[in-house]
Design an enzyme around this catalytic site. Structure first.
Site, PDB file in Angstrom:
ATOM      1  N   HIS A 515       0.836  -1.201   0.000  1.00 25.45           N
ATOM      2  CA  HIS A 515       0.000   0.000   0.000  1.00 25.45           C
ATOM      3  C   HIS A 515       0.871   1.252   0.000  1.00 25.45           C
ATOM      4  CE1 HIS A 515      -3.579   2.414   1.437  1.00 25.45           C
ATOM      5  NE2 HIS A 515      -2.601   3.155   1.958  1.00 25.45           N
ATOM      6  N   GLU A 516       1.851   1.295   0.891  1.00 27.74           N
ATOM      7  CA  GLU A 516       2.706   2.482   0.973  1.00 27.74           C
ATOM      8  C   GLU A 516       3.593   2.618  -0.261  1.00 27.74           C
ATOM      9  OE1 GLU A 516       1.834   4.559   2.969  1.00 27.74           O
ATOM     10  OE2 GLU A 516       0.767   3.361   4.450  1.00 27.74           O
ATOM     11  N   GLU A 576      -5.966   6.514  -1.935  1.00 27.46           N
ATOM     12  CA  GLU A 576      -5.982   5.372  -1.017  1.00 27.46           C
ATOM     13  C   GLU A 576      -6.516   4.120  -1.701  1.00 27.46           C
ATOM     14  OE1 GLU A 576      -4.531   5.446   1.802  1.00 27.46           O
ATOM     15  OE2 GLU A 576      -4.170   7.614   1.787  1.00 27.46           O
ATOM     16  N   ASP A 580      -4.611   0.626  -2.119  1.00 26.78           N
ATOM     17  CA  ASP A 580      -5.164  -0.664  -1.695  1.00 26.78           C
ATOM     18  C   ASP A 580      -5.117  -1.680  -2.832  1.00 26.78           C
ATOM     19  OD1 ASP A 580      -5.680   0.217   0.863  1.00 26.78           O
ATOM     20  OD2 ASP A 580      -7.806   0.618   0.523  1.00 26.78           O
TER      21      ASP A 580
END
Length: 678
Positions: A515-516, A576, A580
């Site tokens: 995710h990051e 976001e 994801d």
């Protein structure tokens, strides 16, 4: 100035907070997926979140002192208990003056000394309120706000110091839209009953604070009405939350002379001089706000500007004062806005303030006791594996040209990884902490933070700096540093356990890492290069293809509904959602390299692939209050937990294979309609 992108979001003093053992529980964990929380009456392909977590959701009652409950909340709670243990020990240690233990221990003890705090009432505010009452015109008010070394810029100027988006090696003073007390602009204009109730509660709160500081109720209400009207005027010039996500449209490097020309009623040279800042250039994210402020100041009665400043000062410090102030602030910000029925215990609030104001002092003690070098090494291995998996995915992309791929891979290889805690700790030697002076302790820490920040202006960026503290249950990506960061606080079950099988770890912390990583290539992050500069390094055809794919994600999430008829904002949540989607895919690719992925051995009745997806869903085992959800839909760039699970999985063929998802099931999408970006 580009803000970091986090896995989670802190809103209204609350953190998207997973079950882990406490320090008293020495029993080794042997079960890494909680089958009892499943609802196996649900078809996985209809609603995987409910299949994995449905019974838990049905049977869980949110504690009254929380806005929600579940994975992050529980881990945050456990970390607070660990922090309390450290603070209790430090407070009783009698440590030498100026030591780490003395400062965190006495800070905590001063905040727990309610007898002394109640006795003082609002006495700590009186001198400053007298200064505000004596301001003669808006020009004096602006100089006062600039001179306030505890809260630079006061209630009208949003300021920060960080890397210049287009010259990431240099720190700049940055100004952003400000002036509002409610979460975002639409709270001032929407006419539904819920929003009108919130505005009425805000007026009541402002009135309450003025009454508590000696104003009669009629006059206090008049002041509150004037403040709401003034803020409504300023709100008209605010950008909506989704519009703040465009780094190019929110980047304006201006000389002080240019800024003066755009906002003639704000004397920026005098303002900066009052702040003791010497600079010729600043960044202004939203010039429209400052132009509106410039127009509004001379047209607004000085009484209203004084009232706005006084309310801001009282509100800023209310949680440090006697019980009536603390309760009033809780009633509005936590109870009304986010639906939290009961305030958390005082020790939790004070320990959270120790972390907020002395974070890297507390962090030194925290990691010494609760974070092992072995855990850090295991995380570094996982991050390395995820980066390899991402590299492989980029190399195989069918929509990106070789020219863009080459630069993307350079950026990927240049990512800096920070795990657990900083290699060097911040210096708090100028923070004065006394055991009997809670208010003054906080102000000293605030002055320290202000001086530390302002000392960076026009100086070289220190890329070793952290923007979160070690105990935090969170993670973030910072495009200006081209880095991903994982504090020690999140590196616990269910995100990470050294004894868990790879399926669980890769589905949980692996997805967090992915995710990051993806944030550095999402719709915002992709616009920054390997050095962290805002620069277009894409071939135009590749950028167009990325935008088309991103728009598909916007459309998908726009169609999700929460709370009966409240739609998600696909533009607000795009970054976001992309993270994801990418995080899941990268984590699964990395998992496929493990021995477990290649075996047929079942654990708890599930194949390795099924356990990967169950471990992923378990991380998002969260239930939140309706009021909290309603607020989040308007301001939170993260989708609700259910859609952080079902959204990515509906686009992921390996999930279809693992759980035999078929046409006709609600999450099913034909392969041609499945959105794949990274």
């Amino acid at each position: 100035m580009k803000l970091p992108k986090s896995l989670l979001l802190a809103v209204g003093g609350m953190v998207w907070l997973t079950a882990c053992k406490t320090e008293k529980d020495e029993t080794a964990r042997t079960v890494f997926f909680d089958k009892s929380g499943m609802d196996t009456t649900v078809v996985p392909g209809n609603d995987f979140f409910s299949y994995a977590n449905g019974s838990w959701v049905k049977n869980t009652k949110i504690p009254e002192d929380q806005t929600g409950w579940g994975s992050f909340y529980e881990l945050h709670e456990e970390n607070q208990k660990k922090t309390k243990s450290i603070l209790d020990e430090a407070a009783a240690s009698g440590a030498a003056n100026g030591s780490v233990e003395q400062k965190v221990g006495d800070f905590y003890a001063s905040g727990m000394d309610t007898v002394a705090i109640e006795k003082r009432g609002y006495e700590p505010l009186k001198a400053e309120l007298a200064k505000i009452a004596g301001l003669k015109d808006y020009k004096e008010a602006l100089i006062y706000m600039a001179s306030d070394e505890i809260n630079r810029g006061g209630v009208l100027f949003g300021m920060g110091v960080g890397p210049d988006d287009r010259q990431s090696t240099i720190n700049r003073l940055s100004f952003g839209q400000s002036g509002l007390s409610l979460p975002e602009k639409e709270y001032y204009f929407k006419t539904d009953d819920e929003t009108k109730k919130i505005r009425a509660a805000f007026v009541a709160y402002v009135t309450k604070l003025f009454v508590l500081t000696g104003t009669d109720s009629t006059t206090a209400r008049k002041k509150a009405d004037g403040i709401l009207a003034f803020e409504t005027t300023l709100a008209k010039a605010h950008k909506a939350a989704a519009d703040l996500r465009d780094p190019i449209k929110n980047y304006h490097k201006l000389s002080i002379d240019e800024l003066n020309q755009r906002t003639p009623n704000i004397d920026w040279k005098s303002f900066l001089t009052a702040m003791t800042v010497k600079t010729d250039t600043v960044l202004v994210g939203q010039p429209e706000y400052y132009q509106a402020l410039s127009a509004a100041l001379p047209a607004t009665p000085i009484d209203v500007i004084r009232d706005k400043a006084a309310f801001g000062y009282i509100d800023f410090n209310a949680s440090l004062l006697s019980r009536p102030f603390v309760q009033a602030k809780f009633d509005f910000y936590s109870k009304t806005l986010y639906g939290q029925p009961v305030q958390s215990e005082r020790w939790k609030r004070i320990s959270q303030n120790v972390d907020a104001y002395l974070g890297e002092l507390l962090g030194q003690l925290w990691v010494k006791k609760y974070f092992t070098p072995e855990a850090k090494e295991r995380m570094l291995t996982l991050v390395t594996n995820l980066q390899k998996a991402y590299r492989n995915r980029i190399e195989k992309l069918d929509w990106m040209s070789p020219e863009t791929k080459k630069i993307a891979l350079v950026k990927l290889d240049g990512i800096m990884n920070k795990i657990g805690y900083p290699d060097k700790w911040k210096d708090y030697s100028d923070v004065s902490v006394k055991r009997d002076a809670y208010f003054e302790n906080v102000q000293s820490a605030r002055i320290h933070a202000s001086k530390e920040s302002f000392a960076k202006i026009d100086k070289t960026v220190d890329r070793t700096e952290w923007l979160m503290t070690p105990p935090e249950v969170n993670a973030y990506a910072n495009p200006s540093f081209n880095e991903i960061v994982f504090p020690a606080g999140i590196l616990q079950f269910p995100f990470f356990d050294k004894d868990a099988d790879d399926a669980i770890n890769y589905g949980a912390i692996g997805m967090v890492i992915g995710h990051e990583l993806t944030h550095l290539f999402d719709d915002q992050g992709r616009q920054y290069d390997v050095q962290g500069n805002l620069r277009d390094w894409w071939q135009k055809s590749d950028a167009d293809k990325f935008t088309a794919k991103a728009n598909q994600v916007v459309d998908q999430y726009n169609n999700y509904t929460v709370l009966d008829n409240l739609k998600l904002n696909g533009r607000l949540t795009l970054g976001e959602n992309l993270a994801d989607l990418g995080g899941l895919a990268i984590a699964f690719d990395a998992f496929k390299l493990t021995d477990q992925s290649k075996s047929d051995e079942k654990i708890d009745g599930f194949t390795p692939q099924q356990r990967f997806f169950l471990g992923f869903a378990q991380v998002w085992r969260i239930k939140i209050r309706d009021e909290t959800q309603r607020a989040y839909v308007q301001v939170d760039p993260h989708s609700p937990a259910k859609y952080r699970v079902n959204g990515p999985l509906s686009n992921f063929a390996p999930f279809y294979q693992a759980f035999n998802v078929k046409a006709g099931e609600r999450m099913y999408k034909p392969e041609v309609d499945q959105t794949r970006v990274w």
